[in-house]
Design a protein around this motif. Structure first.
Motif, PDB file in Angstrom:
ATOM      1  N   LYS A  94       8.893  17.029  -4.116  1.00 56.35           N
ATOM      2  CA  LYS A  94       7.801  16.206  -3.582  1.00 56.35           C
ATOM      3  C   LYS A  94       8.004  14.737  -3.968  1.00 56.35           C
ATOM      4  CE  LYS A  94       2.824  15.559  -3.909  1.00 56.35           C
ATOM      5  NZ  LYS A  94       1.570  16.056  -4.492  1.00 56.35           N
ATOM      6  N   ALA A  95       8.357  14.499  -5.212  1.00 53.48           N
ATOM      7  CA  ALA A  95       8.563  13.127  -5.682  1.00 53.48           C
ATOM      8  C   ALA A  95       9.744  12.472  -4.978  1.00 53.48           C
ATOM      9  CB  ALA A  95       8.771  13.118  -7.194  1.00 53.48           C
ATOM     10  N   SER A  96      10.837  13.191  -4.844  1.00 53.54           N
ATOM     11  CA  SER A  96      12.011  12.610  -4.193  1.00 53.54           C
ATOM     12  C   SER A  96      11.770  12.395  -2.706  1.00 53.54           C
ATOM     13  CB  SER A  96      13.247  13.472  -4.432  1.00 53.54           C
ATOM     14  OG  SER A  96      13.084  14.759  -3.879  1.00 53.54           O
ATOM     15  N   GLN A  97      10.997  13.254  -2.074  1.00 59.94           N
ATOM     16  CA  GLN A  97      10.688  13.063  -0.654  1.00 59.94           C
ATOM     17  C   GLN A  97       9.823  11.821  -0.453  1.00 59.94           C
ATOM     18  OE1 GLN A  97      12.164  14.995   1.732  1.00 59.94           O
ATOM     19  NE2 GLN A  97      11.459  13.320   3.007  1.00 59.94           N
ATOM     20  N   ALA A  98       8.885  11.597  -1.363  1.00 63.05           N
ATOM     21  CA  ALA A  98       8.060  10.384  -1.285  1.00 63.05           C
ATOM     22  C   ALA A  98       8.926   9.134  -1.435  1.00 63.05           C
ATOM     23  CB  ALA A  98       6.973  10.419  -2.359  1.00 63.05           C
ATOM     24  N   LEU A  99       9.881   9.172  -2.347  1.00 66.48           N
ATOM     25  CA  LEU A  99      10.798   8.040  -2.527  1.00 66.48           C
ATOM     26  C   LEU A  99      11.657   7.814  -1.293  1.00 66.48           C
ATOM     27  CD1 LEU A  99      11.956   8.574  -6.180  1.00 66.48           C
ATOM     28  CD2 LEU A  99      10.991   6.489  -5.249  1.00 66.48           C
ATOM     29  N   SER A 100      12.173   8.880  -0.746  1.00 64.65           N
ATOM     30  CA  SER A 100      13.010   8.774   0.446  1.00 64.65           C
ATOM     31  C   SER A 100      12.226   8.192   1.618  1.00 64.65           C
ATOM     32  CB  SER A 100      13.562  10.156   0.802  1.00 64.65           C
ATOM     33  OG  SER A 100      14.469  10.069   1.858  1.00 64.65           O
ATOM     34  N   ASP A 101      10.998   8.655   1.794  1.00 65.64           N
ATOM     35  CA  ASP A 101      10.149   8.133   2.874  1.00 65.64           C
ATOM     36  C   ASP A 101       9.847   6.652   2.667  1.00 65.64           C
ATOM     37  OD1 ASP A 101      10.148  10.671   3.962  1.00 65.64           O
ATOM     38  OD2 ASP A 101       8.125  11.177   3.261  1.00 65.64           O
ATOM     39  N   GLY A 142       0.830  -1.211   0.000  1.00 66.37           N
ATOM     40  CA  GLY A 142       0.000   0.000   0.000  1.00 66.37           C
ATOM     41  C   GLY A 142       0.858   1.251   0.000  1.00 66.37           C
ATOM     42  N   GLU A 143       1.940   1.233   0.795  1.00 67.97           N
ATOM     43  CA  GLU A 143       2.886   2.356   0.807  1.00 67.97           C
ATOM     44  C   GLU A 143       3.537   2.526  -0.562  1.00 67.97           C
ATOM     45  OE1 GLU A 143       3.782   4.637   3.332  1.00 67.97           O
ATOM     46  OE2 GLU A 143       1.906   3.819   4.130  1.00 67.97           O
ATOM     47  N   LEU A 144       3.849   1.419  -1.193  1.00 70.59           N
ATOM     48  CA  LEU A 144       4.441   1.470  -2.532  1.00 70.59           C
ATOM     49  C   LEU A 144       3.468   2.115  -3.517  1.00 70.59           C
ATOM     50  CD1 LEU A 144       6.715   0.751  -4.510  1.00 70.59           C
ATOM     51  CD2 LEU A 144       5.679  -1.525  -4.737  1.00 70.59           C
ATOM     52  N   GLY A 145       2.207   1.738  -3.452  1.00 72.00           N
ATOM     53  CA  GLY A 145       1.202   2.339  -4.328  1.00 72.00           C
ATOM     54  C   GLY A 145       1.071   3.835  -4.101  1.00 72.00           C
ATOM     55  N   ARG A 146       1.082   4.256  -2.838  1.00 67.24           N
ATOM     56  CA  ARG A 146       1.004   5.692  -2.533  1.00 67.24           C
ATOM     57  C   ARG A 146       2.265   6.423  -3.014  1.00 67.24           C
ATOM     58  NH1 ARG A 146      -2.048   3.439   1.433  1.00 67.24           N
ATOM     59  NH2 ARG A 146      -0.372   2.924   2.880  1.00 67.24           N
ATOM     60  N   CYS A 160       4.942  10.129  -6.632  1.00 66.42           N
ATOM     61  CA  CYS A 160       6.018  10.400  -7.602  1.00 66.42           C
ATOM     62  C   CYS A 160       5.445  10.826  -8.943  1.00 66.42           C
ATOM     63  CB  CYS A 160       6.893   9.171  -7.781  1.00 66.42           C
ATOM     64  SG  CYS A 160       8.036   8.924  -6.444  1.00 66.42           S
ATOM     65  N   ARG A 161       4.440  10.113  -9.380  1.00 62.63           N
ATOM     66  CA  ARG A 161       3.820  10.466 -10.660  1.00 62.63           C
ATOM     67  C   ARG A 161       3.253  11.883 -10.599  1.00 62.63           C
ATOM     68  NH1 ARG A 161       0.415   5.924 -12.559  1.00 62.63           N
ATOM     69  NH2 ARG A 161       2.395   5.274 -13.403  1.00 62.63           N
ATOM     70  N   GLU A 162       2.550  12.193  -9.525  1.00 63.15           N
ATOM     71  CA  GLU A 162       1.968  13.529  -9.372  1.00 63.15           C
ATOM     72  C   GLU A 162       3.063  14.593  -9.300  1.00 63.15           C
ATOM     73  OE1 GLU A 162      -0.284  15.920  -5.844  1.00 63.15           O
ATOM     74  OE2 GLU A 162      -0.959  13.862  -6.223  1.00 63.15           O
ATOM     75  N   GLY A 163       4.119  14.308  -8.518  1.00 59.72           N
ATOM     76  CA  GLY A 163       5.201  15.270  -8.382  1.00 59.72           C
ATOM     77  C   GLY A 163       5.928  15.508  -9.695  1.00 59.72           C
ATOM     78  N   LEU A 164       6.225  14.443 -10.409  1.00 57.76           N
ATOM     79  CA  LEU A 164       6.947  14.601 -11.672  1.00 57.76           C
ATOM     80  C   LEU A 164       6.076  15.256 -12.745  1.00 57.76           C
ATOM     81  CD1 LEU A 164       8.974  11.272 -11.785  1.00 57.76           C
ATOM     82  CD2 LEU A 164       9.840  13.578 -11.345  1.00 57.76           C
ATOM     83  N   GLU A 165       4.798  14.932 -12.778  1.00 64.26           N
ATOM     84  CA  GLU A 165       3.919  15.548 -13.778  1.00 64.26           C
ATOM     85  C   GLU A 165       3.724  17.041 -13.517  1.00 64.26           C
ATOM     86  OE1 GLU A 165       0.388  13.143 -13.862  1.00 64.26           O
ATOM     87  OE2 GLU A 165       1.360  11.597 -15.084  1.00 64.26           O
ATOM     88  N   SER A 166       3.835  17.449 -12.255  1.00 60.40           N
ATOM     89  CA  SER A 166       3.695  18.875 -11.933  1.00 60.40           C
ATOM     90  C   SER A 166       5.054  19.552 -11.774  1.00 60.40           C
ATOM     91  CB  SER A 166       2.863  19.046 -10.663  1.00 60.40           C
ATOM     92  OG  SER A 166       3.534  18.478  -9.559  1.00 60.40           O
ATOM     93  N   TYR A 167       6.121  18.864 -12.190  1.00 56.03           N
ATOM     94  CA  TYR A 167       7.488  19.382 -12.118  1.00 56.03           C
ATOM     95  C   TYR A 167       7.916  19.709 -10.685  1.00 56.03           C
ATOM     96  CZ  TYR A 167       6.817  19.740 -17.109  1.00 56.03           C
ATOM     97  OH  TYR A 167       6.549  19.447 -18.408  1.00 56.03           O
TER      98      TYR A 167
END
Length: 173
Positions: free
Chosen positions: A118-125, A98-102, A107-114
């Motif tokens: 946000k995307a890297s913080q989600a990955l780090s978490d 579930g965490e992986l899905g979130r 990441c998708r949302e962060g990268l699509e909005s440049y």
């Protein structure tokens, strides 16, 4: 830092000392892109164990025990990869999937909005959760002598997490 004043270190020196991935991750994960870059060699050095080395250690654990048990992703196929809502999985497996899905969604949302921060913080978490929560609590499952369904689920869950995380960090490192 200024190129004309020559008050900077050569990027090659940084690559040789810490690696290109550490520098890339530093630029994406340590400051918002809309601010001026605050260069800190100490922070580059600190980003290695905080993210890159932690991810590498999870991968290393997986490879060591998968090789010991002879587990291969193409070997003991059980059909589909584990789904987060599969009632046959342990609560721990369902939680990390579930965490992986979130994380994928963030990441998708962060990268699509440049918004790479946000995307890297989600990955780090996620990598921190994978290492400090999932893997630590799943070790007895990998150490079990029998290759039962629980051990196979642990391998599949960790494999899926590692593959997806590798795909997600590809734009960053």
């Amino acid at each position: 830092m200024s190129k004309s004043l020559r008050n900077y270190r050569s990027p090659q020196e940084i690559f040789d000392a810490y690696g290109a991935d550490a520098l890339r991750w530093y630029f994406f994960a340590n400051q918002p892109p809309w601010t001026s870059i605050i260069y800190s060699e100490r922070t580059i050095k600190e980003s290695i164990p905080e993210f890159l080395l932690r991810f590498w250690n999870v991968y290393s654990f997986f490879i060591i025990y998968a090789n010991i048990d002879g587990w291969r992703p193409d070997g003991d196929l059980r059909g589909d990869l584990p789904a987060p809502d599969d009632p046959a999985l342990t609560e721990l497996d369902r939680w990390i999937l579930g965490e992986l899905g979130r994380t994928v969604a963030a990441c998708r949302e962060g990268l699509e909005s440049y918004d790479v921060l946000k995307a890297s913080q989600a990955l780090s978490d996620f990598v921190e959760s994978l290492s400090n929560w999932y893997l630590r609590r799943s070790r007895p499952r990998f150490w079990a002598h029998d290759m039962d369904a629980d051990k196979l689920d642990a391998y599949w869950t960790l494999y899926e997490s590692l593959v997806m995380t590798s795909l997600l960090i590809a734009p960053f490192t």
